[in-house]
Write a protein that holds these residues in place. Structure first.
Motif, PDB file in Angstrom:
ATOM      1  N   ALA A  21      37.536 -11.946  15.912  1.00  0.00           N
ATOM      2  CA  ALA A  21      36.379 -12.853  15.735  1.00  0.00           C
ATOM      3  C   ALA A  21      35.422 -13.077  16.825  1.00  0.00           C
ATOM      4  N   MET A  22      35.323 -12.181  17.568  1.00  0.00           N
ATOM      5  CA  MET A  22      34.342 -12.316  18.696  1.00  0.00           C
ATOM      6  C   MET A  22      32.738 -11.992  18.481  1.00  0.00           C
ATOM      7  N   ARG A  23      32.575 -11.316  17.407  1.00  0.00           N
ATOM      8  CA  ARG A  23      31.348 -10.798  16.937  1.00  0.00           C
ATOM      9  C   ARG A  23      30.968 -11.159  15.451  1.00  0.00           C
ATOM     10  N   LEU A  24      31.131 -12.602  15.183  1.00  0.00           N
ATOM     11  CA  LEU A  24      30.863 -12.879  13.874  1.00  0.00           C
ATOM     12  C   LEU A  24      29.377 -12.859  13.611  1.00  0.00           C
ATOM     13  N   PRO A  25      29.038 -12.894  12.365  1.00  0.00           N
ATOM     14  CA  PRO A  25      27.594 -13.094  12.149  1.00  0.00           C
ATOM     15  C   PRO A  25      26.872 -14.195  12.626  1.00  0.00           C
ATOM     16  N   GLN A  26      25.754 -14.233  13.253  1.00  0.00           N
ATOM     17  CA  GLN A  26      25.146 -15.574  13.592  1.00  0.00           C
ATOM     18  C   GLN A  26      23.724 -15.683  12.949  1.00  0.00           C
ATOM     19  N   THR A  28      21.398 -17.379  14.653  1.00  0.00           N
ATOM     20  CA  THR A  28      20.082 -17.048  15.689  1.00  0.00           C
ATOM     21  C   THR A  28      20.953 -16.768  16.840  1.00  0.00           C
ATOM     22  N   PRO A  29      19.968 -16.212  18.004  1.00  0.00           N
ATOM     23  CA  PRO A  29      20.761 -15.459  19.121  1.00  0.00           C
ATOM     24  C   PRO A  29      21.718 -16.526  19.765  1.00  0.00           C
ATOM     25  N   ASP A  30      21.854 -17.654  19.539  1.00  0.00           N
ATOM     26  CA  ASP A  30      22.808 -18.548  20.095  1.00  0.00           C
ATOM     27  C   ASP A  30      24.274 -18.226  19.514  1.00  0.00           C
ATOM     28  N   PRO A  31      24.920 -17.847  20.628  1.00  0.00           N
ATOM     29  CA  PRO A  31      26.622 -17.534  20.019  1.00  0.00           C
ATOM     30  C   PRO A  31      27.156 -18.590  19.363  1.00  0.00           C
ATOM     31  N   ALA A  32      26.610 -19.813  19.578  1.00  0.00           N
ATOM     32  CA  ALA A  32      27.541 -20.887  18.811  1.00  0.00           C
ATOM     33  C   ALA A  32      26.988 -21.085  17.397  1.00  0.00           C
ATOM     34  N   ASP A  33      25.926 -20.388  17.133  1.00  0.00           N
ATOM     35  CA  ASP A  33      25.173 -20.512  15.814  1.00  0.00           C
ATOM     36  C   ASP A  33      25.627 -19.522  14.802  1.00  0.00           C
ATOM     37  N   ILE A  34      27.111 -19.681  14.453  1.00  0.00           N
ATOM     38  CA  ILE A  34      27.618 -18.682  13.616  1.00  0.00           C
ATOM     39  C   ILE A  34      27.157 -18.898  12.131  1.00  0.00           C
ATOM     40  N   ASP A  35      26.702 -17.795  11.648  1.00  0.00           N
ATOM     41  CA  ASP A  35      26.470 -17.878   9.857  1.00  0.00           C
ATOM     42  C   ASP A  35      27.821 -17.984   9.218  1.00  0.00           C
ATOM     43  N   GLU A  36      28.401 -19.436   9.207  1.00  0.00           N
ATOM     44  CA  GLU A  36      29.933 -19.678   8.739  1.00  0.00           C
ATOM     45  C   GLU A  36      30.138 -19.296   7.344  1.00  0.00           C
ATOM     46  N   THR A  56      41.446 -14.316  17.936  1.00  0.00           N
ATOM     47  CA  THR A  56      40.263 -15.103  18.310  1.00  0.00           C
ATOM     48  C   THR A  56      40.689 -15.580  19.560  1.00  0.00           C
ATOM     49  N   ALA A  57      39.652 -16.394  20.461  1.00  0.00           N
ATOM     50  CA  ALA A  57      40.053 -16.836  21.519  1.00  0.00           C
ATOM     51  C   ALA A  57      39.157 -18.323  22.054  1.00  0.00           C
ATOM     52  N   TYR A  58      39.837 -18.807  22.858  1.00  0.00           N
ATOM     53  CA  TYR A  58      39.092 -20.206  22.997  1.00  0.00           C
ATOM     54  C   TYR A  58      37.670 -20.187  23.308  1.00  0.00           C
ATOM     55  N   PRO A  59      37.177 -19.098  24.223  1.00  0.00           N
ATOM     56  CA  PRO A  59      35.768 -19.396  24.577  1.00  0.00           C
ATOM     57  C   PRO A  59      34.677 -18.431  23.592  1.00  0.00           C
ATOM     58  N   TYR A  60      35.427 -17.624  22.496  1.00  0.00           N
ATOM     59  CA  TYR A  60      34.487 -16.786  21.742  1.00  0.00           C
ATOM     60  C   TYR A  60      33.365 -17.807  20.894  1.00  0.00           C
ATOM     61  N   HIS A  61      32.232 -17.222  21.006  1.00  0.00           N
ATOM     62  CA  HIS A  61      30.914 -17.864  20.443  1.00  0.00           C
ATOM     63  C   HIS A  61      31.062 -19.312  20.899  1.00  0.00           C
ATOM     64  N   ALA A  62      31.141 -19.356  22.214  1.00  0.00           N
ATOM     65  CA  ALA A  62      31.112 -20.637  22.816  1.00  0.00           C
ATOM     66  C   ALA A  62      31.778 -21.764  22.286  1.00  0.00           C
ATOM     67  N   GLY A  63      33.286 -21.342  21.661  1.00  0.00           N
ATOM     68  CA  GLY A  63      34.124 -22.379  21.362  1.00  0.00           C
ATOM     69  C   GLY A  63      34.179 -22.418  19.742  1.00  0.00           C
ATOM     70  N   ARG A  64      33.295 -21.915  19.196  1.00  0.00           N
ATOM     71  CA  ARG A  64      33.066 -22.103  17.549  1.00  0.00           C
ATOM     72  C   ARG A  64      34.090 -20.960  16.760  1.00  0.00           C
ATOM     73  N   SER A  65      34.285 -19.837  17.349  1.00  0.00           N
ATOM     74  CA  SER A  65      35.086 -18.965  16.679  1.00  0.00           C
ATOM     75  C   SER A  65      36.282 -19.609  16.413  1.00  0.00           C
ATOM     76  N   GLU A  66      37.322 -20.426  16.959  1.00  0.00           N
ATOM     77  CA  GLU A  66      38.353 -20.811  16.445  1.00  0.00           C
ATOM     78  C   GLU A  66      38.067 -21.735  15.221  1.00  0.00           C
ATOM     79  N   VAL A  67      36.999 -22.536  15.386  1.00  0.00           N
ATOM     80  CA  VAL A  67      36.712 -23.541  14.283  1.00  0.00           C
ATOM     81  C   VAL A  67      36.483 -22.552  12.956  1.00  0.00           C
ATOM     82  N   VAL A  68      35.672 -21.708  13.167  1.00  0.00           N
ATOM     83  CA  VAL A  68      35.415 -21.029  11.918  1.00  0.00           C
ATOM     84  C   VAL A  68      36.560 -20.183  11.411  1.00  0.00           C
ATOM     85  N   VAL A  69      37.159 -19.737  12.378  1.00  0.00           N
ATOM     86  CA  VAL A  69      38.516 -19.116  11.684  1.00  0.00           C
ATOM     87  C   VAL A  69      39.627 -20.053  11.103  1.00  0.00           C
TER      88      VAL A  69
END
Ligand code: NAP
Ligand code: SF4
Ligand code: SF4
Length: 384
Positions: A21-26, A28-36, A56-69
């Motif tokens: 879960a490090m390259r989820l669809p976004q 916009t180019p902002d890594p935190a802006d995941i297409d949830e 997943t990991a703590y920093p992926y997608h500026a911290g949002r990957s864990e939330v979306v997972v």
């Protein structure tokens, strides 16, 4: 889905393909802006098709990957998979930080247990720090209390350190290494794969497609070789099947960014395993590797004879970033690694060279090192 033994310390079997879960669809180019909505749909679809490991990991997608997972695993999906996340090793200053980050991760992931917890990106700085802060004492308490299932680590440094870490703790269940047909002699590499598996650890492979570099439109010399294959496959299929040829690999994580990639990689996983590529196809992949290597502008073999440089310049690593950038047509990635303090400290970069010439005398390839360093820094260094 095909399932494979997860090392020798557990009887559990992992799906051949894991979801990274490090390259989820976004959006916009902002890594935190995941297409949830799309990310949740992709993760759940892969689970419905048999994937049983999410990374997943703590920093992926500026911290949002864990939330979306965490969101993807609600509605009963959490029970269907093993969940892996990672301690941000670089952020740990004191033993109190272990619980501080872990509690935050549990909240983000909406769970009370992490099945597979990794010490993220252990290297020669983070490894002694965590060990001296008694990370194993903390982890064993968390394991006996059920907050952590099993402990592992991920790794991007050199083989000797990898071996030291594997040998440094008896209760590792698994490790995560970069492995693909181009990186057999890079970082832990093939030696590391065999060493860890020989000690009973499950080996989770990351970057099986070299972060996507092996799945892109290939350069002409590579395309020409692939055209000669009896059975035509996509670039991604060649690379993934090659990884799954290795019985020591427990699962390959792919960081899929579209549903189409999920579908393709699920299909590939379904016909994966030792023997899924013929001998001729393995020879063809070797030729592809040779063709990629032939595109490297700097003939550095990573022998290390030029090290240490008295000014601290990490010559082999700098050349590797640049060669990879040219080989895979991705100088953006090379710039990212060159300028990322996690991959390379600022005082190891090429602009620290004082042109003393010592490294050039030691280099068996007779590379004009100082000249190349200047060129590389101009192309990869911070933009004005
Ligand atoms: N612990 C660590 O230090 C660390 C480091 C790296 C990765 N990881 C973990 O390992 C996971 C896997 O690594 P990775 O994401 O680098 O895996 P990867 O499979 O090598 O690269 C993923 C990229 O490959 C492309 N791709 C995937 N499937 C494809 C297909 N069927 N056709 C065409 N292109 C395809 C996509 O690129 P585009 O998006 O450009 O299309 C995707 O973003 C990560 O997601 C993360 O969970 C951990
Ligand atoms: S020439 Fe530059 S890179 Fe080589 S040893 Fe001297 S300072 Fe280091
Ligand atoms: S001595 Fe030459 S070939 Fe060896 S790592 Fe250094 S630059 Fe590369």
């Amino acid at each position: 889905m095909k399932y494979r033994p997860f090392g020798k310390k557990m009887t559990w079997q992992s799906s051949a393909l894991g979801f990274g879960a490090m390259r989820l669809p976004q959006n916009t180019p902002d890594p935190a802006d995941i297409d949830e909505a799309e990310a949740v749909r992709m993760i759940r679809h892969s689970i419905d098709k048999g994937v049983n490991y999410i990374d997943t990991a703590y920093p992926y997608h500026a911290g949002r990957s864990e939330v979306v997972v965490g969101k993807a695993l609600s509605d009963g999906y959490r029970q269907k998979v093993k969940l892996a996340t990672k301690m941000p090793s670089w952020a740990i200053r004191s033993a109190a930080d272990f619980d501080r980050y872990f509690d935050e991760q549990l909240k983000r992931l909406q769970t009370d247990t992490i099945d597979f917890y990794l010490l993220h990106g252990l290297n020669k700085d983070y490894w002694p720090n965590l060990r001296d802060l008694k990370v194993f004492q903390w982890a064993e308490k968390a394991m006996s209390g059920g907050r952590i299932g099993r402990l592992g680590f991920s790794f991007h440094d050199e083989f000797d350190l990898f071996k030291e870490i594997v040998d440094g703790y008896d209760n590792w269940t698994f490790c995560q290494i970069q492995y693909n047909y181009m990186d057999t002699e890079f970082q832990a590499g093939q030696k590391g794969l065999k060493y860890a598996a020989g000690k009973g650890l499950a080996v989770v492979v990351m970057e099986p497609l070299r972060g996507g570099g092996l799945a892109k439109q290939p350069p002409a010399s590579v395309a020409q070789i692939l055209k000669g294959a009896v059975h035509q496959r996509s670039q991604a299929e060649w690379a993934l099947l090659w990884v799954w040829e290795h019985p020591e690999v427990s699962l390959a994580l792919s960081g899929m960014s579209t549903m189409e990639q999920v579908e393709q990689n699920l299909t590939t996983a379904n016909h994966s395993g030792h023997g899924s590529l013929t001998k001729d196809e393995l020879v063809l992949i070797d030729r592809v590797k040779g063709a990629f290597q032939g595109l490297s502008p700097i003939p550095c073999t990573n022998c290390g004879y030029c090290q240490p440089c008295s000014s601290g310049v990490d010559i082999p690593r700098i050349f590797q970033f640049y060669n990879n950038g040219i080989m895979y047509g991705d100088l953006r990635a090379a710039r990212f690694y060159y300028n990322s303090p996690v991959a390379m400290k600022p005082d190891q970069r090429a602009d620290k060279c004082i042109e003393c010439g010592e490294c050039e005398e030691a280099c068996p390839q007779k590379i004009p090192i100082a000249e190349w360093l200047k060129k590389v820094h101009t192309e990869l260094g911070p933009r004005q």
